[in-house]
Design an enzyme around this catalytic site. Structure first.
Site, PDB file in Angstrom:
ATOM      1  N   GLU A 374     -26.050  15.376 -18.877  1.00  0.00           N
ATOM      2  CA  GLU A 374     -26.767  16.439 -18.158  1.00  0.00           C
ATOM      3  C   GLU A 374     -28.263  16.227 -18.344  1.00  0.00           C
ATOM      4  OE1 GLU A 374     -25.755  20.575 -18.941  1.00  0.00           O
ATOM      5  OE2 GLU A 374     -23.642  20.070 -19.171  1.00  0.00           O
TER       6      GLU A 374
HETATM    7  P1  P53 Z   1     -28.483  26.898 -16.727  1.00  0.00           P
HETATM    8  C1  P53 Z   1     -28.978  26.360 -22.668  1.00  0.00           C
HETATM    9  C2  P53 Z   1     -29.766  25.276 -23.062  1.00  0.00           C
HETATM   10  C3  P53 Z   1     -29.465  24.014 -22.615  1.00  0.00           C
HETATM   11  C4  P53 Z   1     -28.369  23.827 -21.800  1.00  0.00           C
HETATM   12  O1  P53 Z   1     -28.273  25.645 -17.684  1.00  0.00           O
HETATM   13  C5  P53 Z   1     -27.578  24.887 -21.437  1.00  0.00           C
HETATM   14  C6  P53 Z   1     -27.872  26.168 -21.864  1.00  0.00           C
HETATM   15  C7  P53 Z   1     -27.039  27.327 -21.453  1.00  0.00           C
HETATM   16  O2  P53 Z   1     -27.666  28.036 -20.447  1.00  0.00           O
HETATM   17  O3  P53 Z   1     -26.448  24.757 -20.695  1.00  0.00           O
HETATM   18  C8  P53 Z   1     -26.118  23.558 -20.034  1.00  0.00           C
HETATM   19  O4  P53 Z   1     -27.329  26.908 -15.806  1.00  0.00           O
HETATM   20  C9  P53 Z   1     -24.660  23.674 -19.649  1.00  0.00           C
HETATM   21  C10 P53 Z   1     -24.422  23.878 -18.193  1.00  0.00           C
HETATM   22  C11 P53 Z   1     -25.598  24.636 -17.603  1.00  0.00           C
HETATM   23  C12 P53 Z   1     -26.824  23.746 -17.710  1.00  0.00           C
HETATM   24  O5  P53 Z   1     -27.063  23.370 -19.050  1.00  0.00           O
HETATM   25  O6  P53 Z   1     -28.506  28.057 -17.643  1.00  0.00           O
HETATM   26  O7  P53 Z   1     -23.871  22.622 -20.139  1.00  0.00           O
HETATM   27  O8  P53 Z   1     -23.193  24.517 -18.017  1.00  0.00           O
HETATM   28  O9  P53 Z   1     -25.423  25.041 -16.298  1.00  0.00           O
HETATM   29  C13 P53 Z   1     -28.087  24.369 -17.154  1.00  0.00           C
HETATM   30  O10 P53 Z   1     -29.769  26.649 -16.024  1.00  0.00           O
END
Ligand code: P53
Length: 476
Positions: A374
């Site tokens: 990611e």
């Molecule tokens: P969203 C926090 C910090 C880093 C990654 O996040 C995180 C989170 C939780 O919010 O989550 C990951 O959608 C996760 C995904 C998520 C993505 O990062 O809050 O593995 O499910 O969607 C982005 O912007």
């Protein structure tokens, strides 16, 4: 080495609950994601007691990938994806989580999905538990505070390893297992582990207990995968936000080191199969009496992961303070703003160099293959009438990160397997439940209130990423 290796896994990443929708189709059960309402930047998602009338639950429909996946995979193929990271919704396979027999309709859905990917030359990369465990396991067992969850997870893992062993080679156990280091907030304990705390409960030891059971479950799953088919590769999944000292004051340096210990010991257990001594000493100092058996320790030692999957969005910074002489890290209080970097509209610090640093940090510590599963830029996109979005800001973010990733490979020599940017198609934000926080190369016509045609369209970044993949990272 002059660039990324042959067979480098370029692709994109999503999670079942954030895009599938179809929350009741094919016999699916209710997951923890199904009881979370929509929030916003600064407005927390509400975790309701079951599904309540009149609330907005954005994951119920999400972007309806459940019915539209063929069209979406076609678009991924057009970009040249070599792989596609998604998760298997546990509740499609075991709707309640504690059944003995799996749900065939759920298994069939993923057979069809994986076949569709493979038909287009895209290798599925699968997370077993990505913020979507059965809600029944929360209400009946208290989530991962209960040792019984190990058996339920293992049963689920064995079923899907066996069923998909010839379609899926790369697996990960628990998504961002270390988010729960932030145990004072409700979000991470609930999404990671199905934990709901009583008012006044000492949260920290509960978090360590739940994490321990998950780590044992992960290790047992790794062992099961090897028994089922030695060709399977099972990794962990860590949310990497490297924590810098605010200054070069020795106290700030110690604070940063301890913060890294408290956020990343999970990786030590996954990779080395044992707890780091600093954490065992900390449990003793704090008087945490955890249920960790000799059998558990043997399981951990036998179930070390094959690779390290991690997410990278941002870096953190911390500093020492006079009232914290032991440099204890509390993620809800210890972080400070880094004056040297910019922030996204959601306050996430943008730091491409931090990705190179993180790759080196992992490689120095563990010498295991790394997989960036990611990375991405959540931003507000404005679609033109034909659905096109001029998202140069996303291209700027991603190209800066890929450039640093390349330095880590070419100049520093880290072993990197692949790169799957997050939310390759717009989906529901995990943290806020918004549609408006978009990451995709593909725009989805849907807003925070749930209005929109759900039509898909290519953004400017679509062509950019296609060129990146076609040139194996040469053309940024
Ligand atoms: P969203 C926090 C910090 C880093 C990654 O996040 C995180 C989170 C939780 O919010 O989550 C990951 O959608 C996760 C995904 C998520 C993505 O990062 O809050 O593995 O499910 O969607 C982005 O912007």
């Amino acid at each position: 080495m002059s660039g990324f290796k042959e067979g480098f896994l370029w692709g994109g990443a999503v999670a079942a609950h954030q895009l599938e929708g179809g929350w009741k189709e094919g016999g699916k059960g209710i997951s923890v994601a199904d009881v979370m309402t929509a929030g916003a930047h600064g407005v927390r998602r509400e975790i309701t007691d079951g599904v309540l009338p009149g609330k907005n639950y954005p994951n119920h429909e999400a972007i309806d990938f459940y019915h539209r996946y063929k069209e979406d995979i076609q678009l991924f193929a057009e970009m040249g994806f070599k792989c596609f990271r998604t998760s298997i919704a546990w509740t499609r396979i075991f709707p309640l989580g504690d059944e003995l027999e799996p749900n065939e309709a759920g298994l069939q859905f993923y057979d069809d999905l994986f076949d569709e990917c493979l038909k287009r030359g895209i290798e599925p990369v699968i997370t077993l538990s990505h913020f979507e465990m059965p809600y029944h396991l929360v209400t009946e067992y208290g989530g991962w505070r209960n040792r019984k969850l190990i058996d339920f997870f293992l049963r689920f893992s064995k079923v899907v390893f066996t069923r998909y062993q010839h379609k899926v080679k790369y697996w990960m156990t628990f998504n961002e297992i270390n988010n729960q280091a932030n145990y004072h907030e409700d979000f991470a304990p609930f999404t990671n582990s199905g934990l709901k705390y009583q008012p006044g409960e000492d949260r920290e030891p509960v978090m360590y207990q739940a994490s321990h059971y998950e780590l044992v479950a992960s290790a047992l799953a790794v062992r099961a995968a090897r028994e089922i088919n030695p060709a399977l590769q099972v990794g962990c999944m860590i949310a990497m936000c490297p924590i810098y000292p605010l200054t070069c004051a020795p106290g700030d340096m110690m604070m940063a080191m301890n913060a890294m210990h408290r956020r990343y010991w999970f990786t030590d257990v996954h990779v080395r199969g044992k707890y780091p001594q600093h954490l065992l000493n900390y449990f003793e100092r704090r008087g945490f009496d955890l249920d960790i058996t000799d059998e558990d320790l043997a399981a951990l030692a036998e179930g070390c992961v094959d690779y390290i999957g991690f997410s990278y969005y941002m870096s953190f910074a911390t500093k020492a303070s006079a009232d914290n002489p032991q440099f204890d890290y509390d993620e809800s209080k210890s972080l400070v703003s880094n004056p040297y970097v910019q922030k996204s509209d959601w306050g996430w610090q943008i730091d491409p160099v931090g990705l190179r640093y993180s790759l080196n940090w992992f490689w120095d510590h563990y010498q295991l293959p790394l997989f960036i599963v990611e990375n991405g830029f959540g931003a507000i996109d404005v679609a033109q009438n034909d659905g096109f979005v001029d998202d140069q800001y996303r291209i700027d973010y991603l190209s800066a990160h890929v450039a640093e990733m390349k330095k880590a490979v070419v100049e520093d020599g880290v072993d990197l397997m692949g790169y799957t940017p997050w939310g390759c198609i717009d989906l529901v934000s995990a943290g806020t439940g918004e549609m408006k926080k978009r990451y995709g190369f593909i725009y989805v016509d849907k807003d925070n209130e749930g209005n929109g045609s759900l039509n898909r369209s290519r953004k400017k970044s679509f062509q950019w990423y296609k060129d990146v993949i076609a040139s194996n990272g040469e053309k940024l």
